[in-house]
Design an enzyme around this catalytic site. Sequence first.
Site, PDB file in Angstrom:
ATOM      1  N   GLN A  12    -112.474 -19.118  25.343  1.00  0.00           N
ATOM      2  CA  GLN A  12    -111.846 -18.108  24.483  1.00  0.00           C
ATOM      3  C   GLN A  12    -112.463 -16.745  24.812  1.00  0.00           C
ATOM      4  O   GLN A  12    -113.680 -16.579  24.680  1.00  0.00           O
ATOM      5  CB  GLN A  12    -112.113 -18.451  23.010  1.00  0.00           C
ATOM      6  CG  GLN A  12    -111.478 -17.491  22.026  1.00  0.00           C
ATOM      7  CD  GLN A  12    -111.993 -17.685  20.604  1.00  0.00           C
ATOM      8  OE1 GLN A  12    -113.123 -18.115  20.408  1.00  0.00           O
ATOM      9  NE2 GLN A  12    -111.175 -17.386  19.620  1.00  0.00           N
ATOM     10  N   SER A  47    -113.703 -11.727  22.002  1.00  0.00           N
ATOM     11  CA  SER A  47    -114.653 -10.672  21.612  1.00  0.00           C
ATOM     12  C   SER A  47    -114.931  -9.726  22.765  1.00  0.00           C
ATOM     13  O   SER A  47    -114.926 -10.120  23.933  1.00  0.00           O
ATOM     14  CB  SER A  47    -115.972 -11.303  21.166  1.00  0.00           C
ATOM     15  OG  SER A  47    -115.752 -12.231  20.143  1.00  0.00           O
ATOM     16  N   GLU A  94    -108.504 -22.281  13.380  1.00  0.00           N
ATOM     17  CA  GLU A  94    -109.858 -22.274  13.943  1.00  0.00           C
ATOM     18  C   GLU A  94    -110.905 -22.279  12.835  1.00  0.00           C
ATOM     19  O   GLU A  94    -111.858 -23.030  12.862  1.00  0.00           O
ATOM     20  CB  GLU A  94    -110.052 -21.040  14.837  1.00  0.00           C
ATOM     21  CG  GLU A  94    -111.487 -20.905  15.312  1.00  0.00           C
ATOM     22  CD  GLU A  94    -111.792 -19.638  16.099  1.00  0.00           C
ATOM     23  OE1 GLU A  94    -110.945 -18.750  16.172  1.00  0.00           O
ATOM     24  OE2 GLU A  94    -112.901 -19.552  16.637  1.00  0.00           O
ATOM     25  N   ASN A 129    -119.032 -14.659   8.079  1.00  0.00           N
ATOM     26  CA  ASN A 129    -118.844 -15.022   6.669  1.00  0.00           C
ATOM     27  C   ASN A 129    -118.657 -13.784   5.778  1.00  0.00           C
ATOM     28  O   ASN A 129    -117.995 -13.869   4.741  1.00  0.00           O
ATOM     29  CB  ASN A 129    -120.020 -15.878   6.188  1.00  0.00           C
ATOM     30  CG  ASN A 129    -119.884 -17.303   6.689  1.00  0.00           C
ATOM     31  OD1 ASN A 129    -119.058 -17.577   7.574  1.00  0.00           O
ATOM     32  ND2 ASN A 129    -120.669 -18.231   6.156  1.00  0.00           N
ATOM     33  N   GLU A 130    -119.222 -12.638   6.208  1.00  0.00           N
ATOM     34  CA  GLU A 130    -118.986 -11.415   5.407  1.00  0.00           C
ATOM     35  C   GLU A 130    -117.481 -11.099   5.410  1.00  0.00           C
ATOM     36  O   GLU A 130    -116.894 -10.779   4.377  1.00  0.00           O
ATOM     37  CB  GLU A 130    -119.758 -10.221   5.994  1.00  0.00           C
ATOM     38  CG  GLU A 130    -121.266 -10.259   5.777  1.00  0.00           C
ATOM     39  CD  GLU A 130    -121.981 -11.177   6.764  1.00  0.00           C
ATOM     40  OE1 GLU A 130    -121.374 -11.586   7.772  1.00  0.00           O
ATOM     41  OE2 GLU A 130    -123.163 -11.494   6.517  1.00  0.00           O
TER      42      GLU A 130
HETATM   43  C1  LIG Z   1    -122.331 -19.302  18.926  1.00  0.00           C
HETATM   44  C2  LIG Z   1    -121.240 -18.300  19.094  1.00  0.00           C
HETATM   45  C3  LIG Z   1    -120.162 -18.605  19.879  1.00  0.00           C
HETATM   46  C4  LIG Z   1    -119.148 -17.663  20.084  1.00  0.00           C
HETATM   47  N1  LIG Z   1    -118.110 -17.984  20.915  1.00  0.00           N
HETATM   48  C5  LIG Z   1    -117.159 -17.073  21.168  1.00  0.00           C
HETATM   49  C6  LIG Z   1    -116.118 -17.365  22.107  1.00  0.00           C
HETATM   50  O1  LIG Z   1    -116.059 -18.454  22.681  1.00  0.00           O
HETATM   51  N2  LIG Z   1    -115.190 -16.405  22.357  1.00  0.00           N
HETATM   52  C7  LIG Z   1    -115.214 -15.190  21.746  1.00  0.00           C
HETATM   53  O2  LIG Z   1    -114.325 -14.401  21.986  1.00  0.00           O
HETATM   54  N3  LIG Z   1    -116.194 -14.865  20.852  1.00  0.00           N
HETATM   55  C8  LIG Z   1    -117.172 -15.778  20.566  1.00  0.00           C
HETATM   56  N4  LIG Z   1    -118.194 -15.476  19.690  1.00  0.00           N
HETATM   57  C9  LIG Z   1    -118.270 -14.111  19.147  1.00  0.00           C
HETATM   58  C10 LIG Z   1    -117.951 -14.031  17.665  1.00  0.00           C
HETATM   59  O3  LIG Z   1    -116.584 -14.201  17.439  1.00  0.00           O
HETATM   60  C11 LIG Z   1    -118.456 -12.650  17.196  1.00  0.00           C
HETATM   61  O4  LIG Z   1    -119.862 -12.663  17.283  1.00  0.00           O
HETATM   62  C12 LIG Z   1    -118.034 -12.354  15.772  1.00  0.00           C
HETATM   63  O5  LIG Z   1    -116.650 -12.139  15.691  1.00  0.00           O
HETATM   64  C13 LIG Z   1    -118.762 -11.117  15.211  1.00  0.00           C
HETATM   65  O6  LIG Z   1    -118.596 -10.021  16.055  1.00  0.00           O
HETATM   66  P1  LIG Z   1    -119.856  -9.178  16.565  1.00  0.00           P
HETATM   67  O7  LIG Z   1    -120.850 -10.123  17.140  1.00  0.00           O
HETATM   68  O8  LIG Z   1    -119.331  -8.105  17.439  1.00  0.00           O
HETATM   69  O9  LIG Z   1    -120.515  -8.579  15.256  1.00  0.00           O
HETATM   70  P2  LIG Z   1    -120.014  -7.307  14.449  1.00  0.00           P
HETATM   71  O10 LIG Z   1    -118.531  -7.388  14.240  1.00  0.00           O
HETATM   72  O11 LIG Z   1    -120.554  -6.087  15.076  1.00  0.00           O
HETATM   73  O12 LIG Z   1    -120.697  -7.533  13.045  1.00  0.00           O
HETATM   74  C14 LIG Z   1    -122.090  -7.306  12.831  1.00  0.00           C
HETATM   75  C15 LIG Z   1    -122.369  -7.575  11.358  1.00  0.00           C
HETATM   76  O13 LIG Z   1    -121.647  -6.641  10.530  1.00  0.00           O
HETATM   77  C16 LIG Z   1    -120.829  -7.342   9.595  1.00  0.00           C
HETATM   78  N5  LIG Z   1    -119.571  -6.642   9.414  1.00  0.00           N
HETATM   79  C17 LIG Z   1    -118.768  -6.133  10.375  1.00  0.00           C
HETATM   80  N6  LIG Z   1    -117.683  -5.561   9.828  1.00  0.00           N
HETATM   81  C18 LIG Z   1    -117.790  -5.708   8.485  1.00  0.00           C
HETATM   82  C19 LIG Z   1    -116.967  -5.340   7.368  1.00  0.00           C
HETATM   83  N7  LIG Z   1    -115.806  -4.712   7.541  1.00  0.00           N
HETATM   84  N8  LIG Z   1    -117.387  -5.679   6.114  1.00  0.00           N
HETATM   85  C20 LIG Z   1    -118.568  -6.343   5.934  1.00  0.00           C
HETATM   86  N9  LIG Z   1    -119.384  -6.707   6.956  1.00  0.00           N
HETATM   87  C21 LIG Z   1    -119.001  -6.403   8.216  1.00  0.00           C
HETATM   88  C22 LIG Z   1    -120.590  -8.703  10.223  1.00  0.00           C
HETATM   89  O14 LIG Z   1    -120.264  -9.678   9.259  1.00  0.00           O
HETATM   90  C23 LIG Z   1    -121.927  -8.973  10.909  1.00  0.00           C
HETATM   91  O15 LIG Z   1    -122.844  -9.482   9.977  1.00  0.00           O
HETATM   92  C24 LIG Z   1    -119.221 -16.393  19.464  1.00  0.00           C
HETATM   93  C25 LIG Z   1    -120.322 -16.083  18.656  1.00  0.00           C
HETATM   94  C26 LIG Z   1    -121.325 -17.015  18.487  1.00  0.00           C
HETATM   95  C27 LIG Z   1    -122.495 -16.635  17.617  1.00  0.00           C
END
Ligand SMILES: Cc1cc2nc3c(=O)[nH]c(=O)nc-3n(C[C@H](O)[C@H](O)[C@H](O)COP(=O)(O)OP(=O)(O)OC[C@H]3O[C@@H](n4cnc5c(N)ncnc54)[C@H](O)[C@@H]3O)c2cc1C
Length: 374
Positions: A124, A127, A242, A357-358
Amino acid sequence: MDLREAPHDAAFRAEARAWLSQHVPTKLASGDTAEGFAQHLVWERKLFEAGWAVVSWPKAYGGREASIRQWLIFEEEYYRANGPQRVTQNGIFLLAPTLFEFGTPSQKDCILPAMASAQTLWAQAWSEPGAGSDLAAVRSKAVRVEGGWRLYGQKTWCTRASFCDACFGLFRSDPDSQRHQGLTYIMAPLTGEGVEVRGFGRLDGDEGFAEVFFDGLFVTDDAVIGEVGEGWRVAMATTSSERGLTLRSPGRFVAAAERLNALRISRDTDPELDQRCLDSALNAEAYRLFTDAAVTAMSQGEELGSRSSLMKVFWSELDIELHETALAILGEDSALESEWLKGYQFSLAGPIYAGTNEIQRKIIAERVLGLPRR
Ligand SMILES: Cc1cc2nc3c(=O)[nH]c(=O)nc-3n(C[C@H](O)[C@H](O)[C@H](O)COP(=O)(O)OP(=O)(O)OC[C@H]3O[C@@H](n4cnc5c(N)ncnc54)[C@H](O)[C@@H]3O)c2cc1C
């Protein structure tokens, strides 16, 4: 909702249990390492040959046309038998539902059998460095050329992409578009001119995570799922699956709670730890019943909808709770019991992947509780 198991479901369960008890491999290395991934492929292909890889799919693609309830039964039996993680999951649980809903007949015929039989492995690629929770901020682009598209940009956090053959994700196909508009859902190979996969290690040492860089990779028009510019709608149609159902079915947690209880019985525990084990077992059962109720509602024509956000928060927090209790029981021995320790490390990622979860709590507040946005 009828809690009794229908005779045909009981027969399905017995058949699955008998086969799994004979065939589940005892100890595979982590599927997020190169060595373990290869071992898992042998297992996934065996599952396919016996007709258990994709039980709910049409027979034409390798399934048994089982109902969702039977799929849940299979999952219960799979985890009860201590079946290994499914390294095909991004294909069979994320891309396949999208293809079933939006794919053309030829896309389904070409892609689904090779996916089910673990011949083509899918990652996938949603991100990006600036687009995680805020997926609509996608900057990777698809540029129109004769006969197809050229892809540019960077995707990140792609689980097991280092070992996969192809990926799927959103690309901005209209350069003048903003946010949710002008995105297209595209499948792309992970090898060839114009694509580079750079693996990187997770904190627990497994090396399957990867960034994917596109620099002019060419894909033909039939790599597009759904309409050009409609990628957001295509992506959102399957995210609830998902979060809520296919990624983490209750069987996984019911089995973990049973293993936790076995650990408790084998060790010297105090009343507080006993209570924590009981709470986890009850929570796993509650998740199972909630899922049953959701599946019943779906069989009567309802959508899974925002229930999936409730489920995602519940299973991810339950997973941490189960593993924390196991480590508390094991005490200093945790360092030696790599299965619980590794499970604990991975459980900490649960509140992040599949939508943090947020964000799920925001959805619950607005769409389930009806609270104002501000
Ligand atoms: C083990 C693992 C496997 C993964 N596998 C895949 C994969 O196969 N393919 C893929 O595409 N992605 C994958 N991901 C990525 C995952 O989908 C992203 O990490 C996730 O969507 C969060 O995005 P970010 O890491 O950019 O954090 P951010 O979006 O930058 O968020 C950082 C923090 O801010 C909080 N936050 C952000 N916006 C808000 C809001 N509007 N209100 C309140 N809080 C907020 C978030 O909850 C988080 O705590 C994986 C992640 C992990 C940990």
